[in-house]
Design an enzyme around this catalytic site. Structure first.
Site, PDB file in Angstrom:
ATOM      1  N   SER A 369       0.840  -1.199   0.000  1.00 50.46           N
ATOM      2  CA  SER A 369       0.000   0.000   0.000  1.00 50.46           C
ATOM      3  C   SER A 369       0.873   1.246   0.000  1.00 50.46           C
ATOM      4  O   SER A 369       1.904   1.302   0.669  1.00 50.46           O
ATOM      5  CB  SER A 369      -0.910   0.012   1.236  1.00 50.46           C
ATOM      6  OG  SER A 369      -1.816  -1.061   1.190  1.00 50.46           O
ATOM      7  N   LYS A 373       0.255   2.599  -7.005  1.00 47.26           N
ATOM      8  CA  LYS A 373      -0.476   1.830  -8.019  1.00 47.26           C
ATOM      9  C   LYS A 373      -1.680   2.607  -8.560  1.00 47.26           C
ATOM     10  O   LYS A 373      -1.851   2.768  -9.776  1.00 47.26           O
ATOM     11  CB  LYS A 373      -0.943   0.496  -7.420  1.00 47.26           C
ATOM     12  CG  LYS A 373       0.185  -0.356  -6.859  1.00 47.26           C
ATOM     13  CD  LYS A 373      -0.305  -1.689  -6.381  1.00 47.26           C
ATOM     14  CE  LYS A 373      -1.243  -1.617  -5.186  1.00 47.26           C
ATOM     15  NZ  LYS A 373      -0.590  -1.071  -3.976  1.00 47.26           N
ATOM     16  N   GLU A 497      -8.390  -3.159  -7.665  1.00 44.64           N
ATOM     17  CA  GLU A 497      -8.882  -3.913  -6.497  1.00 44.64           C
ATOM     18  C   GLU A 497     -10.363  -4.240  -6.654  1.00 44.64           C
ATOM     19  O   GLU A 497     -11.150  -4.102  -5.722  1.00 44.64           O
ATOM     20  CB  GLU A 497      -8.666  -3.095  -5.209  1.00 44.64           C
ATOM     21  CG  GLU A 497      -7.261  -2.575  -5.014  1.00 44.64           C
ATOM     22  CD  GLU A 497      -6.339  -3.616  -4.428  1.00 44.64           C
ATOM     23  OE1 GLU A 497      -6.708  -4.791  -4.401  1.00 44.64           O
ATOM     24  OE2 GLU A 497      -5.242  -3.236  -4.004  1.00 44.64           O
TER      25      GLU A 497
END
Length: 575
Positions: A369, A373, A497
């Site tokens: 994290s 991205k 995601e």
């Protein structure tokens, strides 16, 4: 820099107000004022000849005609000028709305939603009030005051001079009080805008507030803002409390002067009783417009502040949707070349990132994290521009193409795909310029495994989903987002995601839907789950904004230590 009042005039001119209609409205207002100024003169003659046998028919007809003209011209001018004002504000709101839609995402990163809403509603409302309610009164007020003063000097200049001797004294009190009132009004306007922004933020996230037990905290914050508004309102009330008796006292002093000195003038024969009566009427024709003019000045100060805030938005750089070479070529490789990016100059997010997403293949972007991205996806969508480096589609940078044409090539499905209040059909077809047949919508919904649950709803595709799709489950929202992406038929698909927030049962269904969506498309995937990554043609590992590995799952697992840990821990693979 232009004077502030010139900024307002320039802003109004850009809305292209109907000049002919405006001229007619001003002309009728002038006619109304002239008629109202004629009435006291005619009435004075009627008083001086108040004998039934000597009543002048011409004077009576003149009074009736003046009243009729005043009423008719006044009513029509109010309507015409209100229409002009509404045209100006509608045009201004259209410009502002268009601007808000084409401002870059970076603007919304730095400003609260409530701030934009306040500019669109509160500030344009302030400008509207000045134009439609106060401007006409100011113009006619000036004419009425000037006209009445001229007539008063004509009737009896000594009495007029006595009456106006009080003005210099009154200005010593009224000017500083008026300035203080303007300052308080500007502060009140600024605090009201801030409070509006706070309300919008809290109410739009009311579920987070409740889930976090933050009601007490938000109550305290809101009460603090309300108390600020209260204190400013009280200060405004204090000024009004000073102004009201001051103005009333000045009026009484003027009346006493007119009655006393005027009585002497009448008894000496220097003026008639009718002329003295006319004096009283003209006095009120001066007082009322002056009150309107004071209100106008206060409102004008508010409007200057509102104008500055509106102009700060209108003058911002916007996205140029049509600028570029036009259509984007089909089926090319997407190449990221030495791309660096930062939100803050001393906090780099991406550093010299390079990789290629081959056409028709799946490229996964993985990493801890905060490694950049999602920011990478935002750069591909051109929400932001790279600080250095290029993103190429084929042989040309993506900035070379028209932005609107480029974004047509993209389909985006995130972990919390946005759904807005409306029907399922409206959400599925959102943003599509060409009309889509119901059959095509159903086909896309079937491929996204959304058609069965939609059919089970009471109103099917016309079911209202509630704000942010709250009436749907997470899996249902994702399948609608996938169906929407299928309808757009994107050439480049970006999945951020897309299954991370779903339960295992929903994930299975959504994974099947995603496979249908990915067929024949260049796909970029951000994911933490093995099922999404392991079959990717290429995996790009990002670490603290830098690419530290590129290859297949097996290649990276064999050679990249951090990827091994990532796979074992986050994808739950046993080493």
């Amino acid at each position: 820099m232009k004077p502030k009042w010139k900024q307002l005039i320039t802003l109004i001119r850009t809305t292209q107000p109907p000049r002919l209609l405006f001229s007619i409205g001003i002309g009728l207002s002038l006619l109304t004022t002239m008629a109202s100024l004629a009435i006291p003169l005619l009435a004075s003659r009627l008083i001086d000849n108040f004998d039934v046998s000597q009543l002048s028919t011409a004077v009576i007809i003149g009074i009736i005609a003046a009243f009729f003209i005043q009423a008719l011209a006044g009513g029509v001018s109010v309507y015409v000028l209100a229409k002009v004002g509404q045209h100006i504000i509608a045009s201004l709101r259209e410009r502002l709305w268009k601007k808000l839609l084409v401002l870059p995402v970076s603007y919304y990163d730095e400003h609260e939603t409530g701030d934009a809403v306040s500019r669109m509603t509160n500030d344009t409302g302030v400008i509207k009030n000045l134009i439609t309610e106060h401007f006409t009164g100011f113009i006619t007020g000036v004419i009425s005051v000037v006209g009445a003063i001229i007539i008063l000097f004509y009737l009896d200049w000594p009495l007029t001079l006595v009456m106006f001797s009080i003005i210099p004294l009154s200005l010593l009190f009224l000017i500083p009080v008026g300035r203080k009132m303007a300052e308080i009004s500007r502060n009140l306007q600024a605090e009201t805008a801030g409070f509006s922004a706070h309300l919008t933020r809290v109410i739009s996230e009311i579920r987070l507030v409740k889930a976090s037990n933050a009601e007490t905290m938000e109550w305290d914050n809101g009460r603090r803002d309300i108390r600020k508004l209260y204190r400013l309102g009280v200060r405004e009330g204090v000024i009004q409390a000073l102004m009201s008796p001051l103005v009333s006292s000045l009026i009484i002093v003027v009346l006493v002067l007119i009655i006393g000195f005027g009585g002497i003038r009448v008894s000496s024969g220097a003026m008639t009783a009718g002329e003295l009566a006319a004096f009283f009427i003209y006095l009120f024709q001066i007082i009322m417009p002056i009150t309107q003019m004071v209100v106008f000045v206060t409102q004008f100060q508010k409007t200057i502040g509102a104008t500055e805030k509106v102009l700060t938005i209108l003058e911002l750089d916007e996205e140029e949707l049509e600028k570029g070479t036009g259509n984007v070529p089909d089926h090319q490789n997407l190449a990221v070349r030495h791309v660096s990016f930062h939100y803050q100059p001393d906090e780099p997010i991406l550093k010299e990132v390079s990789f290629t997403a081959e056409k028709g293949q799946v490229t996964a972007v993985v990493g801890p994290s905060g490694s950049g991205k999602t920011t990478m996806f935002s750069l591909i969508e051109q929400f932001y521009k790279p600080a250095s480096g290029q993103i190429l589609y084929g042989s040309e940078p993506i900035s070379h193409y028209a932005l609107k044409s480029w974004r047509k090539k993209l389909g985006y499905v995130s972990q919390d795909s946005p759904i807005y209040a409306g029907t399922i059909m409206e959400n599925l077809t959102y943003g599509l310029e060409d009309e889509v047949t119901r059959e095509k919508v159903i086909q896309a919904a079937e491929m996204a495994y959304a058609h069965p649950f939609i059919n089970e709803l009471a109103n099917g595709y016309e079911t209202e989903v509630g704000e942010r799709g709250i009436k749907l489950s997470g899996g249902q929202r994702q399948r609608i987002a996938i169906a929407r992406a299928l309808l757009r038929d994107p050439e480049i698909l970006m999945l951020d995601e897309a299954t991370s927030s779903l339960d295992s049962q929903s994930e299975v269904v959504v994974q099947h839907a995603l496979k249908n969506l990915m067929k024949g498309r260049t796909t970029l995937v951000i994911a933490h789950r093995l099922s999404t990554i392991v079959d990717a043609d290429r995996i790009v590992f990002l670490e603290k904004g830098e690419v530290t590995g590129i290859g297949s799952h097996d290649e990276l697992f064999a050679t990249h230590t951090l990827y091994q840990d990532f796979a074992r821990q986050q994808l739950r693979i046993e080493g």
